[in-house]
Enzyme design. Structure first.
Site, PDB file in Angstrom:
ATOM      1  N   HIS A   1       0.840  -1.200   0.000  1.00 60.82           N
ATOM      2  CA  HIS A   1       0.000   0.000   0.000  1.00 60.82           C
ATOM      3  C   HIS A   1       0.872   1.246   0.000  1.00 60.82           C
ATOM      4  CE1 HIS A   1      -4.252  -1.439   1.231  1.00 60.82           C
ATOM      5  NE2 HIS A   1      -3.664  -2.313   0.465  1.00 60.82           N
TER       6      HIS A   1
ATOM      7  N   PRO B   1      -4.970   0.981  18.729  1.00 63.92           N
ATOM      8  CA  PRO B   1      -4.689   0.437  17.391  1.00 63.92           C
ATOM      9  C   PRO B   1      -4.604   1.467  16.265  1.00 63.92           C
ATOM     10  CG  PRO B   1      -6.923  -0.125  18.111  1.00 63.92           C
ATOM     11  CD  PRO B   1      -6.242   0.490  19.274  1.00 63.92           C
TER      12      PRO B   1
HETATM   13  P1  FAD Z   1       0.956 -11.463  21.997  1.00 62.08           P
HETATM   14  O1  FAD Z   1       0.485 -11.541  20.611  1.00 62.08           O
HETATM   15  O2  FAD Z   1      -0.003 -11.094  23.068  1.00 62.08           O
HETATM   16  O3  FAD Z   1       1.595 -12.880  22.350  1.00 62.08           O
HETATM   17  C1  FAD Z   1       1.938 -13.255  23.652  1.00 62.08           C
HETATM   18  C2  FAD Z   1       1.866 -14.746  23.762  1.00 62.08           C
HETATM   19  O4  FAD Z   1       2.297 -15.129  25.060  1.00 62.08           O
HETATM   20  C3  FAD Z   1       0.451 -15.283  23.602  1.00 62.08           C
HETATM   21  O5  FAD Z   1       0.444 -16.301  22.646  1.00 62.08           O
HETATM   22  C4  FAD Z   1       0.072 -15.766  24.988  1.00 62.08           C
HETATM   23  O6  FAD Z   1      -0.796 -16.893  24.952  1.00 62.08           O
HETATM   24  C5  FAD Z   1       1.441 -16.118  25.570  1.00 62.08           C
HETATM   25  N1  FAD Z   1       1.490 -16.050  27.028  1.00 62.08           N
HETATM   26  C6  FAD Z   1       0.903 -15.156  27.850  1.00 62.08           C
HETATM   27  N2  FAD Z   1       1.198 -15.402  29.121  1.00 62.08           N
HETATM   28  C7  FAD Z   1       2.001 -16.488  29.122  1.00 62.08           C
HETATM   29  C8  FAD Z   1       2.626 -17.229  30.140  1.00 62.08           C
HETATM   30  N3  FAD Z   1       2.483 -16.898  31.424  1.00 62.08           N
HETATM   31  N4  FAD Z   1       3.370 -18.294  29.795  1.00 62.08           N
HETATM   32  C9  FAD Z   1       3.517 -18.649  28.501  1.00 62.08           C
HETATM   33  N5  FAD Z   1       2.946 -17.972  27.488  1.00 62.08           N
HETATM   34  C10 FAD Z   1       2.195 -16.910  27.796  1.00 62.08           C
HETATM   35  N6  FAD Z   1      -2.076  -4.322  16.462  1.00 62.08           N
HETATM   36  C11 FAD Z   1      -2.145  -3.712  15.311  1.00 62.08           C
HETATM   37  O7  FAD Z   1      -1.112  -3.224  14.844  1.00 62.08           O
HETATM   38  N7  FAD Z   1      -3.332  -3.662  14.618  1.00 62.08           N
HETATM   39  C12 FAD Z   1      -4.485  -4.218  15.104  1.00 62.08           C
HETATM   40  O8  FAD Z   1      -5.525  -4.165  14.468  1.00 62.08           O
HETATM   41  C13 FAD Z   1      -4.459  -4.832  16.344  1.00 62.08           C
HETATM   42  N8  FAD Z   1      -5.569  -5.390  16.883  1.00 62.08           N
HETATM   43  C14 FAD Z   1      -5.480  -5.973  18.123  1.00 62.08           C
HETATM   44  C15 FAD Z   1      -6.625  -6.518  18.700  1.00 62.08           C
HETATM   45  C16 FAD Z   1      -6.548  -7.111  19.981  1.00 62.08           C
HETATM   46  C17 FAD Z   1      -7.809  -7.691  20.608  1.00 62.08           C
HETATM   47  C18 FAD Z   1      -5.314  -7.139  20.680  1.00 62.08           C
HETATM   48  C19 FAD Z   1      -5.210  -7.764  22.055  1.00 62.08           C
HETATM   49  C20 FAD Z   1      -4.182  -6.602  20.062  1.00 62.08           C
HETATM   50  C21 FAD Z   1      -4.255  -6.019  18.798  1.00 62.08           C
HETATM   51  N9  FAD Z   1      -3.121  -5.474  18.181  1.00 62.08           N
HETATM   52  C22 FAD Z   1      -3.204  -4.872  16.991  1.00 62.08           C
HETATM   53  C23 FAD Z   1      -1.831  -5.508  18.794  1.00 62.08           C
HETATM   54  C24 FAD Z   1      -0.980  -6.657  18.261  1.00 62.08           C
HETATM   55  O9  FAD Z   1      -1.764  -7.758  17.974  1.00 62.08           O
HETATM   56  C25 FAD Z   1       0.055  -6.951  19.318  1.00 62.08           C
HETATM   57  O10 FAD Z   1       0.853  -5.798  19.468  1.00 62.08           O
HETATM   58  C26 FAD Z   1       0.920  -8.166  19.001  1.00 62.08           C
HETATM   59  O11 FAD Z   1       0.144  -9.326  19.069  1.00 62.08           O
HETATM   60  C27 FAD Z   1       2.064  -8.255  20.003  1.00 62.08           C
HETATM   61  O12 FAD Z   1       2.697  -9.479  19.881  1.00 62.08           O
HETATM   62  P2  FAD Z   1       3.375 -10.167  21.131  1.00 62.08           P
HETATM   63  O13 FAD Z   1       3.944 -11.431  20.599  1.00 62.08           O
HETATM   64  O14 FAD Z   1       4.249  -9.204  21.808  1.00 62.08           O
HETATM   65  O15 FAD Z   1       2.179 -10.456  22.143  1.00 62.08           O
HETATM   66  C1  DHB Z   2      -5.790  -2.505  10.862  1.00 58.89           C
HETATM   67  C2  DHB Z   2      -5.799  -2.149  12.182  1.00 58.89           C
HETATM   68  C3  DHB Z   2      -5.381  -0.896  12.535  1.00 58.89           C
HETATM   69  O1  DHB Z   2      -5.369  -0.536  13.811  1.00 58.89           O
HETATM   70  C4  DHB Z   2      -4.978   0.026  11.600  1.00 58.89           C
HETATM   71  O2  DHB Z   2      -4.607   1.258  11.996  1.00 58.89           O
HETATM   72  C5  DHB Z   2      -4.958  -0.342  10.296  1.00 58.89           C
HETATM   73  C6  DHB Z   2      -5.371  -1.612   9.922  1.00 58.89           C
HETATM   74  C7  DHB Z   2      -6.238  -3.860  10.477  1.00 58.89           C
HETATM   75  O3  DHB Z   2      -6.592  -4.651  11.342  1.00 58.89           O
HETATM   76  O4  DHB Z   2      -6.280  -4.138   9.279  1.00 58.89           O
END
Ligand code: FAD
Ligand code: DHB
Length: 389
Positions: free
Chosen positions: A72, A292
């Protein structure tokens, strides 16, 4: 058991780190509380910055992303009854890519399994011990059996609700938080996206976002009160609300259909400092959360992984601890800038319950300035495509 790096959490942060370390001959074991299917079923981020794309390629998992992801070059902003475009490539020379977090995670799991990398699922009661010494270890149970892994370092990649952050004593930890007075109701539907590019809309009824995953998979969001429950929202009510918030020409061509996922996420800004305590390092959502708006969640996790991966490489392959010692400071410098951008974009595009007429005028003026100023568009584009690592 013994390994060099224990990675707590098998989300995108943990998996990416494990895969990068593997490429450099550094051993790791990933501990994940849930099952693989559960992790893969979480629909989250959709927009990837160049830095994240480069890390995926460096980890040897970029092929499907490069073949199937959508590049994009810009985005649309709709507000005050008009729509304007911000051209990322014209402003910064850099595009972003639409490629879902689900796909990122799937590619990383596949690569890890192919390489014979160890991931332990269904772990319970993870405890990180002796992180302030040269000999940390991690204990956990699986099916009631206790296990122990001795290691050199622990990477806390276990998200906002994980144990890693809480392992750092309260006396050492400072937390900064802002809770926004609304959430995002998001749906996924097997329909063609309404536009080739994303539409961020500020409407009198609240914020809306039109996004996508591929040519026949759309992702849409509307701002909603925190008191709403997903079950209160029928598909018909969602489509109706979305259409009222986006530009008329988009509403007229919007193709609706049954939704295949629907969820409400609260909006929060959060940072913990420091991101390192002895031999424990926090990465991604374990250390920080952004609202987000602006798609920074997964991308900030990626920059942490970049810094930690290089620090560990320097430690093991070059015998230097400069990167290790500077991890928290370096990561936080970039994180705070992404926090600022997400906060700014959230404030720019949402309707706040206590917004005065003056506040509304300020918002409209900010949007008009963004529309009219090359400098403002460059600043927005620079942040959206991702600040340099
Ligand atoms: P996570 O994805 O949270 O992964 C952490 C992992 O650790 C999980 O699999 C969990 O099960 C595991 N875990 C937790 N505790 C323990 C433990 N005690 N022992 C072992 N394992 C454990 N970002 C965007 O940019 N755009 C979006 O649209 C967007 N939508 C989102 C919607 C939701 C509902 C959420 C919660 C987040 C969203 N995010 C979005 C943010 C993005 O998804 C996160 O920033 C990203 O997932 C971060 O990755 P991570 O691996 O750090 O954490
Ligand atoms: C999406 C989520 C976001 O928060 C954003 O700023 C743009 C795209 C998505 O889920 O596609």
């Amino acid at each position: 058991m013994r390994t060099q790096v224990v990675i707590v959490g098998g989300g995108p942060s943990g998996l990416l780190l494990s895969q990068l370390l593997l490429k450099s001959g550094i051993e790791s074991i990933v501990l994940e509380r849930k099952t693989k299917d559960y992790v893969l079923s979480r629909i989250r981020a959709g927009i990837l910055e160049q830095g994240m794309l480069n890390l995926m390629r460096e980890a040897g998992v970029g092929d499907r992303m490069d073949a199937e992801g959508f590049v994009h070059d810009g985005t649309l902003i709709a507000a005050n009854n008009e729509t304007f475009r911000i051209d990322f490539v014209q402003r910064t020379g850099t595009p972003v890519m639409v490629y879902g977090q689900t796909e990122v995670t799937r590619d990383l799991y596949e690569a890890r399994e192919k390489a014979g990398g160890k991931i332990v699922f269904n772990t319970d009661g993870v405890v990180i011990h002796d992180a302030k010494t040269d000999a940390p270890y991690v204990t956990y149970t699986v099916d009631g059996t206790e296990h122990r892994i001795d290691c050199d370092f622990v990477a806390g990649c276990d998200g906002f609700h994980g144990v890693s952050r809480k392992t750092i004593p309260d006396s050492v930890r400072s937390e900064y938080e802002k809770i926004y007075p609304f959430g995002w109701l998001g749906v996924l539907s097997e329909t063609p996206p309404v536009d080739d590019e994303l539409i961020y809309a500020n409407s009198p009824r609240g914020f809306a976002l039109c996004s996508m995953r591929n040519a026949n998979l759309s992702r849409y969001y509307v701002q909603c009160p925190l008191t709403d429950h997903v079950d209160d929202w029928t598909d018909a009510a969602f489509w109706d609300e979305l259409k009222r918030r986006i530009p008329e020409e988009a509403a007229d061509k919007l193709i609706t259909g049954p939704t295949i996922e629907k969820s409400i996420a609260p909006l929060r800004s959060f940072v913990t400092e420091p991101m390192q305590w002895g031999r424990l390092f926090l990465c991604g959502d374990a250390a920080h959360i952004v609202p987000p708006t602006g798609a920074k969640g997964l991308n900030t996790a990626a920059s942490d992984i970049h810094y930690l991966y290089h620090a560990l490489k320097e430690h093991y392959l070059e015998g230097s601890d400069e990167g290790i010692d500077g991890y928290s400071q370096k990561a936080l410098l970039r994180i705070w800038k992404a926090e600022r951008f997400s906060w700014w974009m959230t404030n720019l595009l949402h309707r706040f319950p206590d917004q005065s007429d003056f506040d509304l005028k300020m918002q409209q003026a900010q949007i008009a300035f963004l529309r009219d100023s090359d400098a403002a568009q460059t600043v927005m584009a620079e942040n959206y495509v991702g600040l340099p690592y």
